[in-house]
Design a protein around this motif. Sequence first.
Motif, short mmCIF file in Angstrom:
data_model
loop_
_atom_site.label_atom_id
_atom_site.label_comp_id
_atom_site.label_asym_id
_atom_site.label_seq_id
_atom_site.Cartn_x
_atom_site.Cartn_y
_atom_site.Cartn_z
N ALA A 54 -84.45 -8.35 44.99
CA ALA A 54 -83.52 -7.34 45.52
C ALA A 54 -83.75 -5.98 44.89
CB ALA A 54 -82.08 -7.77 45.28
N GLY A 55 -84.49 -5.92 43.78
CA GLY A 55 -84.75 -4.67 43.09
C GLY A 55 -83.80 -4.48 41.92
N ALA A 56 -84.33 -4.04 40.80
CA ALA A 56 -83.50 -3.82 39.61
C ALA A 56 -82.43 -2.76 39.86
CB ALA A 56 -84.38 -3.41 38.43
N ASP A 57 -82.75 -1.76 40.69
CA ASP A 57 -81.75 -0.72 40.98
C ASP A 57 -80.54 -1.31 41.71
OD1 ASP A 57 -83.09 1.41 39.80
OD2 ASP A 57 -84.27 1.81 41.60
N THR A 58 -80.78 -2.24 42.63
CA THR A 58 -79.68 -2.89 43.34
C THR A 58 -78.80 -3.67 42.37
OG1 THR A 58 -80.94 -3.07 45.39
CG2 THR A 58 -79.11 -4.61 45.10
N LEU A 59 -79.43 -4.39 41.46
CA LEU A 59 -78.66 -5.13 40.46
C LEU A 59 -77.83 -4.19 39.60
CD1 LEU A 59 -81.32 -7.75 39.26
CD2 LEU A 59 -79.91 -7.77 41.31
N GLY A 60 -78.43 -3.08 39.23
CA GLY A 60 -77.72 -2.10 38.41
C GLY A 60 -76.54 -1.48 39.14
N ARG A 61 -76.75 -1.13 40.41
CA ARG A 61 -75.65 -0.52 41.18
C ARG A 61 -74.50 -1.50 41.35
NH1 ARG A 61 -79.97 1.77 44.15
NH2 ARG A 61 -79.90 0.05 45.65
N PHE A 62 -74.81 -2.74 41.64
CA PHE A 62 -73.74 -3.73 41.83
C PHE A 62 -72.97 -3.95 40.53
CE2 PHE A 62 -72.45 -8.24 41.52
CZ PHE A 62 -71.39 -8.18 42.42
N THR A 63 -73.68 -4.09 39.43
CA THR A 63 -73.02 -4.29 38.14
C THR A 63 -72.12 -3.10 37.81
OG1 THR A 63 -74.88 -5.62 37.36
CG2 THR A 63 -73.41 -4.71 35.69
N ALA A 64 -72.60 -1.90 38.10
CA ALA A 64 -71.78 -0.70 37.86
C ALA A 64 -70.52 -0.72 38.72
CB ALA A 64 -72.60 0.55 38.14
N LEU A 65 -70.65 -1.19 39.97
CA LEU A 65 -69.48 -1.31 40.85
C LEU A 65 -68.43 -2.23 40.25
CD1 LEU A 65 -70.60 -1.73 44.59
CD2 LEU A 65 -69.13 0.06 43.63
N ASN A 113 -87.13 -15.88 37.11
CA ASN A 113 -88.30 -16.67 36.72
C ASN A 113 -89.31 -15.85 35.92
OD1 ASN A 113 -89.93 -15.20 38.64
ND2 ASN A 113 -89.32 -16.61 40.25
N ALA A 114 -88.99 -14.59 35.66
CA ALA A 114 -89.73 -13.68 34.76
C ALA A 114 -91.00 -13.10 35.37
CB ALA A 114 -90.07 -14.36 33.43
N THR A 115 -91.41 -13.53 36.56
CA THR A 115 -92.68 -13.06 37.11
C THR A 115 -92.61 -11.60 37.54
OG1 THR A 115 -92.10 -13.84 39.34
CG2 THR A 115 -93.32 -15.37 37.91
N LEU A 116 -91.41 -11.09 37.81
CA LEU A 116 -91.26 -9.71 38.28
C LEU A 116 -90.75 -8.77 37.19
CD1 LEU A 116 -89.72 -10.39 41.84
CD2 LEU A 116 -92.12 -10.11 41.19
N LEU A 117 -90.72 -9.24 35.97
CA LEU A 117 -90.26 -8.39 34.87
C LEU A 117 -91.36 -7.41 34.48
CD1 LEU A 117 -88.41 -10.98 32.60
CD2 LEU A 117 -87.38 -9.21 34.06
N THR A 118 -91.03 -6.14 34.60
CA THR A 118 -91.95 -5.07 34.22
C THR A 118 -91.21 -4.12 33.28
OG1 THR A 118 -91.25 -3.65 36.06
CG2 THR A 118 -93.10 -5.18 36.46
N GLU A 119 -91.95 -3.24 32.67
CA GLU A 119 -91.33 -2.23 31.80
C GLU A 119 -90.28 -1.42 32.57
OE1 GLU A 119 -91.51 -0.07 27.94
OE2 GLU A 119 -93.00 -1.55 28.57
N GLU A 120 -90.62 -1.05 33.79
CA GLU A 120 -89.68 -0.25 34.60
C GLU A 120 -88.43 -1.04 34.94
OE1 GLU A 120 -89.60 2.24 38.84
OE2 GLU A 120 -91.37 1.07 38.27
N ASN A 121 -88.60 -2.30 35.40
CA ASN A 121 -87.44 -3.11 35.73
C ASN A 121 -86.56 -3.36 34.52
OD1 ASN A 121 -88.00 -3.40 38.46
ND2 ASN A 121 -89.07 -5.35 38.23
N LEU A 122 -87.17 -3.67 33.40
CA LEU A 122 -86.41 -3.96 32.20
C LEU A 122 -85.69 -2.72 31.68
CD1 LEU A 122 -88.88 -6.42 30.50
CD2 LEU A 122 -86.51 -6.93 31.12
#
Length: 385
Positions: A79-90, A108-117
């Motif tokens: 869903a994208g790290a930004d989406t997760l961040g926006r929902f958590t902020a809500l 599952n850690a496969t999509l963890l990047t410096e930017e996402n983290l």
Amino acid sequence: MSEQPAPFRQFIVKVHGRCNLACRYCYLYEGPDDTWRERPAAAFPEVLDRTAARIAEHARTHGLKALSVILHGGEPLLAGADTLGRFTALVRDRAPKGCAVRAVVQTNATLLTEENLTTLARHRIGVGISLDGGRAAHNTRRVDHAGRPSWPAASRGARLVADRFPQSYAGVLTVVDLDRDPVETYESLLALRPPALDLLLPHGNWSAPPPHRGGTGTAYGDWLCAVFDRWWKAGRRETRVRLFEECISLLLGLPPVTEALGLEPFDAVVVETDGSIEQVDALKSAYRGAASTGLDVFDNSFDEALRHPGVAARQAGVEALADRCRACPLLAVCGGGHYAHRYRAGHGFRNPSVYCADLQRFIRHVAARLADASVVPSAPEGGAP
């Protein structure tokens, strides 16, 4: 059972309903409940908006001082790290003053990047990682949809969290696998430096037994005991193992905090990508529709979900257990085991856990270790009292 149900305190939100992996043993996508096919792949913004409002409403109604939001899937980072961040902020913005909101993404850690983290850390979202072990050989059944191994990407992601974002690292979740040496599996996971480790029994029941489960053996209990002894010998300093700490707490008369053991009312609820309110995914290992409530965040509150018969049964404590469980001397610690593991077709969930013998073996083993540790050696003759 109490006249007033216990409020939900854990909100498992399916921000994405698909996974970039095709793990060969997955009970969710390979099991009897395929309702995920009927839902949108990702939760629409209006679903997340309404879910945040419903969580805040529930927190206000029950005066919650703390709650947890678990960002789940599928693979939630699709869903994208930004989406997760926006929902958590809500959720945090709408939660009543004085209510702490803890957020964790289970990945599952496969999509963890410096930017996402970096994005997750900015929004104070912890990172929980699901792995079968800490080595490539342990994760051969965790492959993508083309059959390629997930370990190279997953190990990179796990080490990136440990090295660069330790403050975000919530821990590692691993399902017990009898094909893997228990101590080797545990020690391989230690190499990933998790602050906490969850060891889960595979979801199975009397009608669909877990792998290698036959007769009255205690192979799963033996596996857990072997890891417990390794952990106990190290003085429990290497990492927290929640199942072990939970068992010790219950044996000492303290309240539990997870659904694996104990008799405390269950306090978790799921919101699917279409806004459906459901019971936890583990029930989907029993039969199609086992987790369904018929409710959704648009038309129903979480208080209505508390009154659903399935949720009420999860909160009924001793009253929901089989007679054999109620007569067991380990009842207060075992609590009947995980609810999903009690299912038998034609008889529902009022049965002992399919892991009954394993749980007895494990609990008695931990109790023995505690008893040994509590024995104070006598002072030698002529020595100090």
